[in-house]
Design an enzyme around this catalytic site. Structure first.
Site, mmCIF file in Angstrom:
data_model
loop_
_atom_site.group_PDB
_atom_site.id
_atom_site.type_symbol
_atom_site.label_atom_id
_atom_site.label_comp_id
_atom_site.label_asym_id
_atom_site.label_seq_id
_atom_site.Cartn_x
_atom_site.Cartn_y
_atom_site.Cartn_z
ATOM 1 N N PRO A 89 0.801 -1.239 0.000
ATOM 2 C CA PRO A 89 0.000 0.000 0.000
ATOM 3 C C PRO A 89 0.831 1.285 0.000
ATOM 4 O O PRO A 89 0.321 2.353 0.342
ATOM 5 C CB PRO A 89 -0.783 -0.132 1.309
ATOM 6 C CG PRO A 89 0.172 -0.832 2.220
ATOM 7 C CD PRO A 89 0.948 -1.791 1.352
ATOM 8 N N GLU A 90 2.093 1.206 -0.397
ATOM 9 C CA GLU A 90 2.980 2.361 -0.297
ATOM 10 C C GLU A 90 2.476 3.578 -1.057
ATOM 11 O O GLU A 90 2.673 4.726 -0.629
ATOM 12 C CB GLU A 90 4.389 1.989 -0.776
ATOM 13 C CG GLU A 90 5.246 1.290 0.270
ATOM 14 C CD GLU A 90 5.001 -0.203 0.340
ATOM 15 O OE1 GLU A 90 5.815 -0.914 0.946
ATOM 16 O OE2 GLU A 90 3.981 -0.675 -0.210
#
Length: 263
Positions: free
Chosen positions: A139-140
């Site tokens: 989910p960066e």
């Protein structure tokens, strides 16, 4: 024989004969990778050959395998005005790179979700054992980070389009889908994850250590090479010229267990 030690960072290190078991033990932080924990992991992986380790099992305690980098630690550093250094622009070795380059096989025993840097840590391992309840996500992009390691490695593990969708959206996938794409070697019940990984590590450690190290280095370095170049690689220890080759053949013909010396 077992020799266990707990680091202040929350890393448990235990040697079971020739298998090293490393356990992320920060369940209250979902095993987030603090700076100290990363440093201790790097040190443990760098020592495997000199310590006679033939395989490593990496796992976690609590509900998660690893939630990635310790965001609370990063925010505290930001608030102190400290400069944030990108992963490959730091004085210390990057933990994911060190795990990838470890000469012996590394098995991830995924006891729970592997998210962000936790997913990258699992990707750095050679083999992955999981239960159907495990999920994976990068989910960066949703928090302004870069997933540097995942952006390089994930498209090498699965089809590029699928990898890019996971990177661009940050959407999770479950272990069943991960197995379909080849990210998970074995899907077992939760209580069987660690025993399965340990059994696999024991089977690997029972083989000639020089041969296993040669196979890992050759296979990983030949991936990006044309066939003719890969076949001509001469990397890692050479089992064909080793004493263990003679011992292995003698043991097979004499129908007895081999006595490996690593020479």
């Amino acid at each position: 024989m077992s020799d266990a030690y707990r680091h202040e960072s929350g890393l448990l290190a235990e040697d079971r004969e020739h298998v090293r078991v490393l356990t992320l033990d920060r369940p209250e932080r979902r095993n987030a990778l603090s700076t100290e924990l990363q440093a201790d992991l790097v040190e443990q992986f760098l020592r495997v050959v000199e310590d006679g380790v033939r395989a490593v099992v990496l796992t976690g305690t609590g509900p998660a395998f690893c939630a990635g980098l310790d965001l609370k630690e990063i925010r505290a550093a930001d608030e102190r005005g400290e400069r944030f250094r990108p992963p490959m622009n730091r004085p210390a070795r990057a933990v994911f790179e060190v795990v990838t380059e470890t000469p012996v096989p590394v098995i991830a025993a995924l006891n729970g979700p592997a998210v962000a840097g936790g997913f990258e840590l699992a990707l750095a391992c050679d083999l992955r054992i999981a239960s159907p309840a495990v999920s994976f996500a990068l989910p960066e992009a949703a928090i302004g980070m870069g997933a540097n390691f995942g952006s390089v490695v994930l498209p090498k593990r699965i089809p590029v389009g699928i990898a890019l969708e996971l990177l661009f959206t940050g959407d999770p996938i479950d272990a069943t889908e991960a197995q379909r794409w080849g990210l998970v070697n074995r899907l077992v019940e939760p209580e069987q994850v660690l025993p399965t990984a340990l059994d696999l590590a024991d089977r690997i450690a029972a083989n000639a250590p020089i041969s296993v190290r040669r196979m890992k280095e050759t296979a990983t370095k030949a991936l990006e090479l044309p066939l003719w170049q890969g076949l001509r690689l001469d990397v890692g220890p050479n089992p064909y010229l080793s004493e263990d080759r003679k011992e292995g053949i003698a043991a097979r013909l004499e129908k007895r267990p081999p006595r490996w010396t690593g020479r």
